[in-house]
Design an enzyme around this catalytic site. Structure first.
Site, short mmCIF file in Angstrom:
data_model
loop_
_atom_site.label_atom_id
_atom_site.label_comp_id
_atom_site.label_asym_id
_atom_site.label_seq_id
_atom_site.Cartn_x
_atom_site.Cartn_y
_atom_site.Cartn_z
N ASP A 62 3.78 2.17 8.15
CA ASP A 62 2.48 1.57 7.84
C ASP A 62 2.63 0.29 7.02
O ASP A 62 2.37 0.26 5.82
CB ASP A 62 1.58 2.56 7.11
CG ASP A 62 1.12 3.70 8.00
OD1 ASP A 62 1.20 3.53 9.23
OD2 ASP A 62 0.71 4.74 7.48
N ASP B 103 0.84 -1.20 0.00
CA ASP B 103 0.00 0.00 0.00
C ASP B 103 0.88 1.24 0.00
O ASP B 103 0.57 2.24 0.63
CB ASP B 103 -0.92 0.00 1.22
CG ASP B 103 -2.11 0.94 1.07
OD1 ASP B 103 -2.57 1.13 -0.07
OD2 ASP B 103 -2.55 1.49 2.09
#
Length: 310
Positions: free
Chosen positions: A256, A239
């Site tokens: 993340d 992502d």
């Protein structure tokens, strides 16, 4: 890359920013936040503090950084919410030993409970991740309440494991920077907070910057090297975007990673890797990186070879 102060957090609350599909919210003075309900770490009714959860958590790689407080006598104080999102909220916590100068500030990522929305498009990311017992696999596939809890735990564990491995790799000769994973406890992940220790300012996301030509080329070179390190470790970020890359003291920091993808075990791994390259490549191209330095197809092919996929 390890300190933060509450006034700086409050200063940032005056502006509004959007980080990818998550909405950032920052604490205003006097607005308390609550840690997860747990009888062993329930906050003190007078101070809002709780005993450090270090003793019953899975710890990050050794040797532990010198700045990290590991004493069992330490207490954790909630200072506010750094970011809210669909899958997890990130809180700021001070861990300190009372009556001493031993303290550190941590970013605490808490994945949402099974009644709330979990990671978007989670089915594709979870391919290639398996647990041993068939009951858990069936529950996860059927998205039962138990299965959703299992998935939430997988996000936290996957991020912790990836950060631990990448931290150890980055401590060697390979160039990749990630926050130090302090500890994992259920669906709560404690991390090094990335920011400036002197000013108390959080490191900006790449999306917030407007780099000049020289800085742009340097950041691209760092990103390409980080992608190569990820690929050699068998990973695609899954992502990647300018919103989950920080720039601290000229260094690109990858954050993340709950949806990290095993490029080989996941049938969609090469597609996730290619998308990572396209998304960040588009940002650099839009900021003026010369086309001869940026060929997403060629870079994707190189990364797949690094991962052992021909």
């Amino acid at each position: 890359m390890r300190d933060y102060d509450l006034p700086a957090l409050e200063r940032r609350s005056r502006g509004k920013s959007r980080f990818d599909d998550d909405e950032s919210q920052f604490l205003k003075r006097g607005r308390p936040t609550e840690p997860p309900a747990d009888p062993d770490t329930e906050p003190d009714s007078d101070t809002g503090d709780r005993w450090s959860s270090w003793d019953d958590a899975v710890h990050g790689p050794e040797p532990h950084p010198e700045w990290l407080v590991t004493e069992l006598a330490a207490r954790d104080t909630e200072l506010g919410v750094l970011k809210t999102g669909k899958e997890a909220d990130v809180h700021l916590v001070r861990r300190a030993v009372p009556d001493t100068d031993r303290s550190c500030l941590l970013a605490v990522k808490r994945y949402r409970d099974p009644e709330h929305r979990l990671f978007h498009r989670d089915a594709g990311y979870l391919e290639g991740r398996r647990v041993r017992r068939s009951r858990e696999n069936r529950a996860m596939a059927g998205r039962t309440a138990f299965g959703r809890q299992m998935i939430a735990g997988q996000w936290a564990a996957a991020e912790f494991d990836a950060l631990a491995r990448l931290w150890e790799i980055g401590a060697g000769h390979d160039r990749i920077a990630v926050p130090y994973p302090v500890q994992l406890r259920g669906t709560e992940l404690m991390l090094e907070f990335v920011g400036d220790a002197e000013s108390g300012q959080a490191a900006p996301r790449l999306a917030q910057l407007r780099p000049g030509p020289t800085e742009l080329r340097d950041l691209w070179a760092q990103l390409v090297e980080a992608l190569r390190v990820l690929a050699r470790a068998g990973y695609a970020h899954g992502d990647l975007s300018p919103y989950n890359l920080l720039v601290h003291q000229g260094r690109l920091v990858v954050i993340d990673l709950p949806q990290v993808v095993d490029v080989v075990a996941n049938p969609q791994g090469p597609e996730f890797l290619a998308r990572d390259v396209r998304v960040v490549g588009a940002w650099f191209a839009a900021r003026g990186l010369p086309a001869e330095q940026l060929d997403p197809g060629t870079l994707t092919g190189e990364l797949l070879r690094e991962a052992g996929i021909r």
